[in-house]
Design a protein around this motif. Structure first.
Motif, short mmCIF file in Angstrom:
data_model
loop_
_atom_site.label_atom_id
_atom_site.label_comp_id
_atom_site.label_asym_id
_atom_site.label_seq_id
_atom_site.Cartn_x
_atom_site.Cartn_y
_atom_site.Cartn_z
N TRP A 231 0.86 -1.17 0.00
CA TRP A 231 0.00 0.00 0.00
C TRP A 231 0.90 1.22 0.00
N ILE A 232 0.70 2.10 -0.96
CA ILE A 232 1.53 3.29 -1.11
C ILE A 232 0.64 4.51 -0.96
N GLU A 233 1.05 5.41 -0.10
CA GLU A 233 0.28 6.64 0.09
C GLU A 233 1.22 7.82 0.11
N LEU A 234 0.80 8.88 -0.53
CA LEU A 234 1.53 10.14 -0.48
C LEU A 234 0.81 11.05 0.50
N GLN A 235 1.48 11.41 1.57
CA GLN A 235 0.92 12.30 2.59
C GLN A 235 1.46 13.70 2.28
N ALA A 236 0.62 14.52 1.71
CA ALA A 236 1.05 15.85 1.26
C ALA A 236 0.85 16.90 2.35
N SER A 237 1.39 16.61 3.50
CA SER A 237 1.35 17.57 4.60
C SER A 237 2.47 17.22 5.58
N LYS A 238 2.69 18.09 6.53
CA LYS A 238 3.72 17.85 7.53
C LYS A 238 3.36 16.64 8.38
N VAL A 239 4.26 15.67 8.48
CA VAL A 239 4.01 14.51 9.32
C VAL A 239 4.77 14.60 10.64
N LYS B 83 -1.37 12.31 11.77
CA LYS B 83 -1.01 12.06 10.37
C LYS B 83 -0.76 10.57 10.10
N PHE B 84 -0.57 9.78 11.15
CA PHE B 84 -0.29 8.36 11.00
C PHE B 84 -1.47 7.48 11.36
N LEU B 85 -2.54 8.05 11.89
CA LEU B 85 -3.67 7.28 12.37
C LEU B 85 -4.33 6.45 11.27
N THR B 86 -4.59 7.06 10.11
CA THR B 86 -5.23 6.33 9.01
C THR B 86 -4.38 5.15 8.57
N ALA B 87 -3.08 5.38 8.40
CA ALA B 87 -2.18 4.29 7.98
C ALA B 87 -2.13 3.19 9.04
N TRP B 88 -2.10 3.57 10.31
CA TRP B 88 -2.04 2.58 11.39
C TRP B 88 -3.30 1.72 11.41
#
Length: 112
Positions: A58-66, A82-87
């Motif tokens: 699964w590849i995601e681009l997070q276009a904001s400050k993490v 910023k990591f909640l959805t991925a977790w």
């Protein structure tokens, strides 16, 4: 801003090129073992693979400050929101009994 955006876009394109096979969405249904009224019924989407027989990633681009800047002593401080959805996605996909969706050789790649 363009100087910051170009390396991120190039890294994104490279990662997509390394995983060229777009996988079909996979059903995900989890029922709580003690209360069958609690159900997670969803789809795993956006998975890719290096080849037809390779495990999905699964590849995601997070276009904001993490991460926030932090201090010299602490260094950058990750932002949990910023990591909640991925977790949640990784946790749920690891629990899918039909097909193993998570790999023991998982990698997180930071493109800074």
């Amino acid at each position: 801003m363009l100087q910051a955006l170009l390396p991120v876009a190039a890294a994104w394109q490279q990662v997509l090129a390394e995983q060229p096979i777009v996988r079909e969405k996979q059903p995900m249904r989890l029922v709580h073992p003690q209360d069958d009224r609690l159900v997670l019924d969803d789809w795993l989407v956006g998975q890719r693979a290096a080849s037809a027989h390779a495990p999905p990633v699964w590849i995601e681009l997070q276009a904001s400050k993490v991460a926030d800047a932090g201090t010299k002593k602490s260094g950058p401080i990750p932002r949990a929101d910023k990591f909640l959805t991925a977790w949640v996605r990784c946790l749920a996909s690891a629990l899918v009994p039909v097909q193993r969706m998570a790999s023991s050789s998982a990698k997180v790649r930071w493109c800074a």
